[in-house]
Design a protein around this motif. Structure first.
Motif, mmCIF file in Angstrom:
data_model
loop_
_atom_site.group_PDB
_atom_site.id
_atom_site.type_symbol
_atom_site.label_atom_id
_atom_site.label_comp_id
_atom_site.label_asym_id
_atom_site.label_seq_id
_atom_site.Cartn_x
_atom_site.Cartn_y
_atom_site.Cartn_z
ATOM 1 N N SER A 67 59.202 32.626 53.431
ATOM 2 C CA SER A 67 59.989 33.037 52.265
ATOM 3 C C SER A 67 59.944 31.950 51.185
ATOM 4 O O SER A 67 59.888 32.273 49.992
ATOM 5 N N LEU A 68 59.918 30.674 51.606
ATOM 6 C CA LEU A 68 59.751 29.605 50.613
ATOM 7 C C LEU A 68 58.402 29.735 49.907
ATOM 8 O O LEU A 68 58.298 29.583 48.684
ATOM 9 N N LEU A 70 56.631 32.439 49.440
ATOM 10 C CA LEU A 70 56.643 33.579 48.528
ATOM 11 C C LEU A 70 57.322 33.193 47.215
ATOM 12 O O LEU A 70 56.878 33.591 46.128
ATOM 13 N N ALA A 71 58.410 32.409 47.343
ATOM 14 C CA ALA A 71 59.108 31.981 46.125
ATOM 15 C C ALA A 71 58.201 31.074 45.291
ATOM 16 O O ALA A 71 58.188 31.152 44.056
ATOM 17 N N ILE A 72 57.438 30.206 45.961
ATOM 18 C CA ILE A 72 56.528 29.309 45.231
ATOM 19 C C ILE A 72 55.418 30.118 44.561
ATOM 20 O O ILE A 72 55.015 29.835 43.427
ATOM 21 N N HIS A 74 55.541 32.797 43.181
ATOM 22 C CA HIS A 74 56.007 33.393 41.926
ATOM 23 C C HIS A 74 55.938 32.407 40.767
ATOM 24 O O HIS A 74 56.015 32.798 39.602
ATOM 25 N N GLY A 76 58.143 30.332 39.826
ATOM 26 C CA GLY A 76 59.397 30.273 39.078
ATOM 27 C C GLY A 76 59.849 28.828 38.930
ATOM 28 O O GLY A 76 59.208 27.897 39.419
ATOM 29 N N SER A 78 62.764 27.619 40.028
ATOM 30 C CA SER A 78 63.769 27.137 40.983
ATOM 31 C C SER A 78 63.191 26.547 42.265
ATOM 32 O O SER A 78 63.623 25.487 42.718
ATOM 33 N N VAL A 79 62.216 27.233 42.876
ATOM 34 C CA VAL A 79 61.685 26.734 44.145
ATOM 35 C C VAL A 79 60.333 26.083 43.888
ATOM 36 O O VAL A 79 59.427 26.697 43.328
ATOM 37 N N VAL B 400 66.949 32.084 50.441
ATOM 38 C CA VAL B 400 66.237 31.227 49.491
ATOM 39 C C VAL B 400 66.657 31.580 48.062
ATOM 40 O O VAL B 400 66.918 30.707 47.229
ATOM 41 N N ALA B 404 68.450 29.219 45.328
ATOM 42 C CA ALA B 404 67.666 28.799 44.171
ATOM 43 C C ALA B 404 68.169 29.407 42.870
ATOM 44 O O ALA B 404 67.814 28.929 41.788
ATOM 45 N N GLU B 561 64.878 37.659 40.658
ATOM 46 C CA GLU B 561 64.811 36.502 39.765
ATOM 47 C C GLU B 561 63.950 35.399 40.389
ATOM 48 O O GLU B 561 63.147 34.772 39.710
ATOM 49 N N THR B 562 64.107 35.183 41.697
ATOM 50 C CA THR B 562 63.383 34.086 42.352
ATOM 51 C C THR B 562 61.953 34.463 42.696
ATOM 52 O O THR B 562 61.057 33.621 42.627
ATOM 53 N N PHE B 563 61.747 35.719 43.116
ATOM 54 C CA PHE B 563 60.419 36.087 43.620
ATOM 55 C C PHE B 563 59.592 36.896 42.631
ATOM 56 O O PHE B 563 58.402 37.087 42.854
#
Lengths: 598, 598
Positions: A67-68, A70-72, A74, A76, A78-79, B400, B404, B561-563
């Motif tokens: 999940s981290l 996937l956030a990266i 993107h 964005g 924040s992560v 996450v 975030a 928003e995060t992904f």
């Protein structure tokens, strides 16, 4: 193990209630309750539950990491990558602590020789892994160099991570050499958590490697496309926002991507081996079948290696030509892709024929398959099958794209042929490798038996269970018709105690009694060995191509037209790493049974 | 089976070479060669290879379907839904032909009573599936009605598909009732292909249902978002380009989406049951352990059902309020989401406590677990574990995202709590269900034994293998410490032939010999039964919510928003169907062992 644990506790329970009537001192009673609790917490937890408990823990670790990622992905605000790297670093430190604890506690009980599962791995695989680990260490060194250059503007995590990773790699290679074959029998529940933590830490490191590699490749691909005049695609800027203080930063970051493929293979292989260790926890090994394999003999190996070397050499040629031509102009690009498909078709036709010949030889030589319990082999089979899925999906997508496409580049029909051959080749190769894996033991033992002199017709179970052979007869486990029933039927028929070993020897004898046995099997085996060596080298070739950037699925444009950029890139990001792993894994599987047979 | 096949052929081979010297007539010789070939093609193919052969075939069928779906998801001009539907229709027709062939050939050999695996399914599950099949038939009727309305401008495939699907459903329900428990022993290799074809046809129908449902939901979601004033998202127009000739077209197409969830569950359940049938091919069933379960008793069930009904009622309330409020305005939308999370937290806390209590009761009652070979149970375990992954991934992504996120809606921290509780609840519930599955038999047998009178201390293997019990002792298979070794050790110790059955009875006796056995187990069992009923109803509730459109993961905006929209939608399209399947599967698993125990 489960039932033994349960019985132990019940006996304890019973003896406790007896003894409490005779001795009334409360301190002794407390001590016993404490002992009971300790037993029930450490030893008595039923195996199935302990497996599920630890398996669920490991899966969740991986999912947090995913999940981290996937956030990266993107991009964005924040992560950031630092967060993922700190998480992975923490996991590696935990694994280091567990490994140290394990090694120290093993050394203390060195008087107790631990059981070993010799099928868990071979010297060849460990040697190969050590090589991959060395390349990973070089990668860590490059990463440290890169961090030193940019230290003023990047997070400290980027410096800590390679240091911990290097320590982790060294400790893990030591662990692989001296402990991976251990069959753990103490603190089972705790050790299960330790081993599964190690499995999933390596899997997460693999995922991280795959993600970085895919991102880097995709950025390169986009850059190439826009230089060729395609629409502008957003290219994510990965460089830090300050100047490099040393002169080698760009060298470091460029070299890194040539080392990624090795690092990726290293982690996935280690996690597979650790998984076998996890499955082995609490298992009883049958020492009778737990003998070392005979040494490799290479006589009669001519055609296979020569053809294999030709394949390997042409592959390297194709790789170089492809990488140069694909960046030049639209025309050279199309001709490079067409060349790749023609080369691929020739390779795959040869591989299919070799595999089919191997299968026919196996069919001409009917032999009961070895069905002893062997977690390592079961995993090999499942991984082969599972990792084919990625590449099959890719091929079927190509078939759909070719059928649906409105444009018609020169490589349209060769792409179709190539894709169908990829499906067929994996189909045949999987059957061949799995049959080799399930046959190997028979051959080895038959020859061992020959070497040992005449085969006795009847083996007593008691003698085969004498001290060195105090394991169980594992053969009985997976094959419903042999094993206990055979045992019992024979007991009934003969009024004596026969072992399953004897019944198998019965079946082996008629094979030898047939005509021209002395000649044909060794000829057949030579052909099989040549086929295995040829396929081995072909699989290395087909690993090298995508690992070092020759991925026509990105460049040919057909699939992108039918599936769109997003869907097709997602499919490739999933399928290409699986395909790479498939090739490496089949290399290992082909090497082992065929080469270690004599 | 494998080795028997191999041995048979070798015997045949040998007898053939003997007899050919005595009789020289060539016609007889040809006949024998023909027989030999026939044997080697039908019976003798090694089980492992046959499994891999057919498994690879099925996987490729699914992958062809998936690649067509991916092409459709792109909404390009070239691949249309008709192509996918024609492919699926062909597969269904093939499955129909196979089922008819199977039923007819079974009826012909009706003198041979086929072996049955009573654990393969229960009346309850088949009854439930029949209900789902009925709803699928209604869906087919609606589809036909829709086609009739638009017949001038849609492809004929859209009319053929529901007709074939309805026929397929009826034939398959008949198959489920009369043949799903069969253990196939003739034409094994061919039947393996037939059954795996049926498994993957149903899986593909499931995938197709999931895709259509996800697309419909996503379009609704986008429509909602744009009506609330968010950025315009492209909404794909699914309506045909002509007027409906009947008045009911919109009614048909709207009702369809309320029936989808049932159709989806129907196909995935059928494919799981067929998979068990596939695993059973060629297996030898031990009739001793193949007894029917005792009937359900419902006494003492008060607290569980009441709490469960409260949960179910409040769920329906929450669903209605949520669906109305989420479309109104931004404020009601936020309050609806906040309400959902509060409700979810209360539910999950109760479920966690119930599961943990159940596990503690199990821990307080140590008992060796049942480790007989049982493909149905193994599959249950793997599916529970596997389908949790989707929902865990979703939860960790939420965690996450909450950590975030820069915005802070009122439901931020309740979302975090809810996500962590989802992880914990599945963790505990899986442990509880799996332990129930592995314990159930012990309890049933203990009571059977009680009912049958005193337990004999020694069972003769020969008597247990007398004609009706000509199966194998399956217990030996999965537990390395019991089984053959126990058998052999006991033989050695006592000079007699004991069965594993006797050794298990030994272990069961001390449990009864303890104090207050007559009272406590039944109380414990009542608590467990209440817990199971409560969890059963909670899982139904948590299935209803997402199945009928209450999916706050789409609506809350935090994860998006995060992904980013694309990644998060992809994660949900993968995770939501898995979660739905998890809930339905745990409903079935909770119902069976606990309710069928008395």
């Amino acid at each position: 193990m489960v039932e033994h644990g349960g019985l132990d506790l019940m006996c304890l329970n019973k003896s406790y209630s007896h003894s409490s009537t005779t001795s009334s001192s409360s301190s002794e009673r407390e001590k016993k309750i404490f002992t009971k609790l300790k037993v029930s917490l450490t030893e008595d937890y039923p195996q199935k539950n302990a497996e599920i408990l630890s398996g669920q823990y490991g899966t969740n670790l991986l999912l947090i990491g995913v999940s981290l990622m996937l956030a990266i992905a993107h991009h964005g605000a924040s992560v950031k990558e630092e967060h993922l790297l700190s998480f992975i670093t923490t996991l590696m430190i935990l694994q280091l602590i567990w490994m140290i604890w394990y090694i120290v506690s093993r050394d203390r009980q060195s008087n107790l020789q631990p059981e070993k599962d010799v099928h868990a791995t071979t010297c060849w695989i460990r040697g190969g892994l050590t090589l991959l680990a060395l390349l990973s260490l070089i990668m860590d060194a490059f990463r440290i160099g890169y961090f030193v250059g940019y230290r003023s503007c990047v997070s400290a995590v980027l410096g800590v991570y390679p240091i911990i990773h290097a320590t982790h790699t060294i400790a893990q290679v030591h662990f692989l050499w001296f402990h991976i074959k251990d069959v753990i029998k103490t603190f089972e529940t705790f050790e299960r958590f330790g081993v599964i933590h190690a499995v999933f830490t390596n899997l997460l490191l693999w995922c991280n490697g795959v993600m970085s590699e895919a991102e880097h490749f995709l950025n390169n691909h986009k850059r190439r496309l826009s230089s060729l005049g395609y629409v502008n695609l957003t290219i994510v800027d990965m460089e830090p926002h300050c100047n490099c203080t040393t002169s080698a930063c760009s060298m470091f970051s460029n070299s890194l991507y040539y080392l990624y493929p090795f690092n990726i293979e290293y982690h996935i292989f280690v996690s597979a081996m650790l998984f076998v260790m996890w499955k082995n926890i609490g298992r009883s090994i049958n020492l009778q079948y737990n003998r070392k394999r005979p040494a490799t003999r290479t006589q009669g190996l001519v055609v296979g290696p020569i053809l294999g070397l030709v394949a390997l050499a042409s592959t390297i040629g194709v790789l170089v030509v492809y990488i140069i031509h694909v960046e030049e102009s639209m025309d050279t690009r199309e001709s490079a892709i067409a060349m790749f498909y023609c080369y691929g078709i020739v390779m795959l036709v040869f591989m299919c024929s070799a595999g089919a010949t191997g299968l026919l030889i196996y069919r001409a030589d009917p032999m009961p398959m070895d069905t002893t319990k062997n977690p390592s082999r079961t995993l090999d089979t499942e991984i082969l099958f599972g990792s084919s899925v990625g590449s099959w999906l890719m091929s079927w997508c190509s078939v759909v794209a070719v059928a649906a496409s409105s444009s018609s580049p020169s490589y349209r029909w060769t792409n179709l042929m190539y894709s169908l051959l990829i499906v067929l080749e994996k189909y045949i190769q999987n059957l061949f490798i799995i049959e080799s894996l399930y046959r190997q033991r028979e051959d080895g033992e038959r020859e061992d038996a020959e070497a040992a002199g005449p085969v006795p017709e009847i083996f007593s179970v008691t003698s085969s269970l004498a001290p060195p052979y105090n394991g169980i007869i594992n053969r009985a486990y997976e094959n419903p018709d042999k094993g206990c029933v055979t045992l019992e039927n024979e007991q009934v028929e003969n009024g004596q105690v026969y072992g399953t070993f004897s019944s198998r020897k019965h079946s082996a004898v008629p094979l030898h009694a047939g005509s021209n046995v002395a000649e044909t099997p060794s000829k057949k085996r030579q052909i099989l060995k040549n086929i295995a060596v040829f396929l081995f080298m072909c699989n290395i070739s087909l690993w090298i191509l995508p690992a070092f950037g020759c991925r026509p699925q990105y460049d040919n444009g057909l699939e992108q037209e039918t599936f769109g950029f997003t869907i097709w890139t997602t499919v490739l990001n999933f399928a290409v790493p699986m395909n790479l792993f498939y090739r490496m894994h089949s290399v290992a599987s082909l090497f082992e049974p065929q080469m270690c047979k004599n």
